[in-house]
Design a protein around this motif. Structure first.
Motif, PDB file in Angstrom:
ATOM      1  N   HIS A  88       0.813  -1.211   0.000  1.00  0.00           N
ATOM      2  CA  HIS A  88       0.000   0.000   0.000  1.00  0.00           C
ATOM      3  C   HIS A  88       0.853   1.270   0.000  1.00  0.00           C
ATOM      4  O   HIS A  88       0.702   2.142   0.850  1.00  0.00           O
ATOM      5  N   SER A 123       1.132   8.520  11.574  1.00  0.00           N
ATOM      6  CA  SER A 123       0.348   7.942  10.473  1.00  0.00           C
ATOM      7  C   SER A 123      -0.178   9.057   9.580  1.00  0.00           C
ATOM      8  O   SER A 123      -0.086  10.247   9.923  1.00  0.00           O
ATOM      9  N   GLY A 124      -0.785   8.647   8.474  1.00  0.00           N
ATOM     10  CA  GLY A 124      -1.330   9.611   7.532  1.00  0.00           C
ATOM     11  C   GLY A 124      -2.541  10.342   8.087  1.00  0.00           C
ATOM     12  O   GLY A 124      -2.679  11.562   7.945  1.00  0.00           O
ATOM     13  N   THR A 125      -3.417   9.600   8.726  1.00  0.00           N
ATOM     14  CA  THR A 125      -4.630  10.232   9.250  1.00  0.00           C
ATOM     15  C   THR A 125      -4.270  11.267  10.311  1.00  0.00           C
ATOM     16  O   THR A 125      -4.839  12.352  10.377  1.00  0.00           O
ATOM     17  N   ASN A 179      -2.955  14.420   8.761  1.00  0.00           N
ATOM     18  CA  ASN A 179      -4.036  15.258   8.237  1.00  0.00           C
ATOM     19  C   ASN A 179      -4.813  15.948   9.353  1.00  0.00           C
ATOM     20  O   ASN A 179      -5.201  17.112   9.221  1.00  0.00           O
ATOM     21  N   PHE A 200      -9.399  10.719  -0.263  1.00  0.00           N
ATOM     22  CA  PHE A 200      -9.349   9.896   0.955  1.00  0.00           C
ATOM     23  C   PHE A 200      -8.290  10.489   1.881  1.00  0.00           C
ATOM     24  O   PHE A 200      -7.161  10.755   1.461  1.00  0.00           O
ATOM     25  N   HIS A 201      -8.666  10.696   3.161  1.00  0.00           N
ATOM     26  CA  HIS A 201      -7.728  11.353   4.075  1.00  0.00           C
ATOM     27  C   HIS A 201      -7.493  10.608   5.378  1.00  0.00           C
ATOM     28  O   HIS A 201      -6.778  11.111   6.241  1.00  0.00           O
ATOM     29  N   GLY A 202      -8.095   9.428   5.555  1.00  0.00           N
ATOM     30  CA  GLY A 202      -7.834   8.660   6.768  1.00  0.00           C
ATOM     31  C   GLY A 202      -9.099   8.326   7.516  1.00  0.00           C
ATOM     32  O   GLY A 202     -10.205   8.686   7.105  1.00  0.00           O
ATOM     33  N   GLU A 242      -5.889  15.548  -1.924  1.00  0.00           N
ATOM     34  CA  GLU A 242      -4.878  14.647  -2.457  1.00  0.00           C
ATOM     35  C   GLU A 242      -4.574  15.207  -3.842  1.00  0.00           C
ATOM     36  O   GLU A 242      -5.470  15.186  -4.705  1.00  0.00           O
ATOM     37  N   ASP A 259      -2.429  16.694   0.891  1.00  0.00           N
ATOM     38  CA  ASP A 259      -2.278  15.385   1.516  1.00  0.00           C
ATOM     39  C   ASP A 259      -1.386  14.568   0.575  1.00  0.00           C
ATOM     40  O   ASP A 259      -1.854  14.035  -0.431  1.00  0.00           O
ATOM     41  N   VAL A 284       0.317  11.905   1.462  1.00  0.00           N
ATOM     42  CA  VAL A 284       0.561  10.609   2.112  1.00  0.00           C
ATOM     43  C   VAL A 284       0.932   9.562   1.049  1.00  0.00           C
ATOM     44  O   VAL A 284       1.788   8.708   1.283  1.00  0.00           O
ATOM     45  N   GLN A 285       0.325   9.656  -0.127  1.00  0.00           N
ATOM     46  CA  GLN A 285       0.701   8.724  -1.207  1.00  0.00           C
ATOM     47  C   GLN A 285       1.673   9.354  -2.198  1.00  0.00           C
ATOM     48  O   GLN A 285       2.592   8.691  -2.670  1.00  0.00           O
ATOM     49  N   LYS A 341       3.094   6.861   5.068  1.00  0.00           N
ATOM     50  CA  LYS A 341       3.397   5.719   4.176  1.00  0.00           C
ATOM     51  C   LYS A 341       4.887   5.492   3.940  1.00  0.00           C
ATOM     52  O   LYS A 341       5.555   4.914   4.776  1.00  0.00           O
TER      53      LYS A 341
HETATM   54  C1  LIG Z   1      -4.004   9.942   0.578  1.00  0.00           C
HETATM   55  C2  LIG Z   1      -4.109   9.301   1.924  1.00  0.00           C
HETATM   56  N1  LIG Z   1      -4.248  10.069   3.016  1.00  0.00           N
HETATM   57  C3  LIG Z   1      -4.333   9.547   4.247  1.00  0.00           C
HETATM   58  C4  LIG Z   1      -4.278   8.186   4.453  1.00  0.00           C
HETATM   59  C5  LIG Z   1      -4.358   7.628   5.837  1.00  0.00           C
HETATM   60  O1  LIG Z   1      -3.118   7.166   6.210  1.00  0.00           O
HETATM   61  P1  LIG Z   1      -2.962   6.144   7.434  1.00  0.00           P
HETATM   62  O2  LIG Z   1      -3.605   4.862   7.006  1.00  0.00           O
HETATM   63  O3  LIG Z   1      -1.486   6.037   7.642  1.00  0.00           O
HETATM   64  O4  LIG Z   1      -3.663   6.761   8.593  1.00  0.00           O
HETATM   65  C6  LIG Z   1      -4.151   7.337   3.356  1.00  0.00           C
HETATM   66  C7  LIG Z   1      -4.119   5.870   3.537  1.00  0.00           C
HETATM   67  O5  LIG Z   1      -4.333   5.076   2.657  1.00  0.00           O
HETATM   68  C8  LIG Z   1      -4.053   7.909   2.058  1.00  0.00           C
HETATM   69  O6  LIG Z   1      -3.923   7.137   0.975  1.00  0.00           O
END
Ligand SMILES: Cc1ncc(COP(=O)(O)O)c(C=O)c1O
Length: 389
Positions: free
Chosen positions: A46, A104-106, A109, A132-134, A184, A217, A219-220, A249
């Motif tokens: 992922h 973590s990503g969430t 954010n 998607f943000h968590g 994103e 965001d 994260v990806q 990530k």
């Molecule tokens: C763009 C994006 N933001 C936030 C998240 C959340 O990250 P986490 O699962 O580390 O909390 C994800 C997870 O897939 C993501 O793809």
């Protein structure tokens, strides 16, 4: 004797739709299973295995740090943390001058949105359909994709939904109550969707005009995935630099770590005790961050991402059933003229791991950044066979 699959199914909550393989060991783009099989990993756990599985430089750094100090909180200084923060800021666009570390990503954010509210004294946040943000309360409330907001009920108030790529839909929502616009820059889960470069520029201008904080965001998209360190500042986004970039990530190559990168203007509003988390900035995670960034640099992975992307796009033209290849670098969505799930399953049977998305016709690739042209050829050969059979 029970298999790994049976034991996990018995003792772990069934919240994931799992592939029926048990990963035991990884090396570069390869995953080895407990059954002795070898899989080409085009999903990267992922998007986490940016440097590849068990990159020797990262493994060595983690090993060395673990023998010195696993963890101490932010109440003391640490060379591991100082080094990671300095290096991360040094590869970011110059306007992003400070880092806040979390796990973590969430969480990145949540902290990004919180900083925007603190900096502006306003509450509302605009995000986009398909983003998607968590899964924590504020981040899931900012997620206008499928059933996620429903899962997160009751939602945090003050979240507004705009249409990705449509600046007028954003303009219609911006007023003096809006603290932030968060996106994103490439919507991954939605099927790898990008906007025109002008959209990012118009968002920046809209934010400047109304005193709104722009949050990417990443994260990806961050940490090299697009062939640049970040989408922020890249040509694909018309060079736009947001006020906050959130990361997770691939940042720690698999050691959990998240971060927010912010401008001086944002950091000037953040005071002692405004943000915090016990594990954020821990030494083990910080050693992983530094080594991850070094490995990407040492192995010239950014240049590799661009070369391999070009090769993959070229090769995919040979497959009639592929109607589009979306995305950037090694965050790619392959759109088929039919459902992608059977292709995903057939590839797995041929020992190639890929991802699906919320767009039923799109197969997602999020491989390690050390993927080579040979790996691509192996994938395309199998894909060709599957599509013609
Ligand atoms: C763009 C994006 N933001 C936030 C998240 C959340 O990250 P986490 O699962 O580390 O909390 C994800 C997870 O897939 C993501 O793809």
């Amino acid at each position: 004797m029970k298999s790994v699959v049976e034991i996990e199914d018995q003792f772990q909550l069934a919240t994931y739709k799992k592939m029926p393989i048990a990963a035991e060991r990884g090396e570069g783009v390869w995953i080895y299973t407990t059954d002795g099989d070898k899989y080409l990993d085009l999903y990267g756990g992922h998007a986490v295995a940016g440097t590849g599985h068990c990159h020797p430089h990262v493994v060595q750094a983690i090993r060395e740090q673990s023998e010195k100090l696993l963890f101490y909180s932010n109440l003391v200084y640490s060379d591991a943390r100082a080094g990671a923060a300095e290096r991360l800021v040094s590869v970011a666009p110059t306007a992003l001058t400070k880092a806040f570390f979390c796990n973590s990503g969430t969480e990145a954010n949540e902290n990004g949105m919180r900083m925007a509210r603190m900096a502006t004294g306003r509450e509302n946040v605009i995000t986009f359909s398909g983003g998607f943000h968590g899964r924590t309360a504020d981040a899931i409330s900012a997620t206008f994709l499928g059933k996620y907001r429903e899962i997160g009920k009751p939602n945090v108030p003050g979240h507004l939904e705009a249409t990705f790529g449509d600046i007028e839909s954003v303009r219609a929502l911006v007023d003096d109550n809006v603290a932030a616009i968060m996106l994103e820059p490439i919507q991954s889960m939605a099927g790898v969707r990008m906007a025109q470069p002008a959209f990012y520029r118009e968002l920046r201008e809209l934010c400047d005009e109304h005193g709104v904080v722009l949050i990417y965001d990443e994260v990806q998209t961050g940490v090299g995935r697009t062939g640049e360190w970040f989408f922020a500042g890249s040509a694909a986004g018309d060079g736009v630099v947001p006020d906050v970039v959130t990361l997770a990530k691939a940042l720690g190559s698999g050691v959990p770590v998240g971060a927010c990168l912010v401008t001086e203007a944002i950091s000037s509003h953040i005071k002692e005790n405004d943000l915090g988390t016990t594990f954020g900035g821990g030494m083990l995670a910080m050693a992983a961050v530094t080594a991850t960034l070094e490995a990407i640099q040492n192995d010239r992975m950014l240049a590799n991402v661009k070369l391999v992307e070009a090769h993959l796009r070229e090769r995919l033209r040979e497959i009639e059933q592929v109607v589009a290849v979306r995305g950037l670098g090694l965050l790619l969505g392959i759109e088929f003229n039919d459902k992608a799930a059977p292709v995903h399953k057939a590839l797995l049977e041929q020992k190639i791991i890929t991802g699906t998305s919320s767009d039923a016709n799109v197969l997602r690739l999020l491989p390690p950044l050390c993927l080579s042209a040979e790996h691509v050829d192996l994938f395309v050969a199998q894909l060709e066979k599957i599509c013609t059979s």
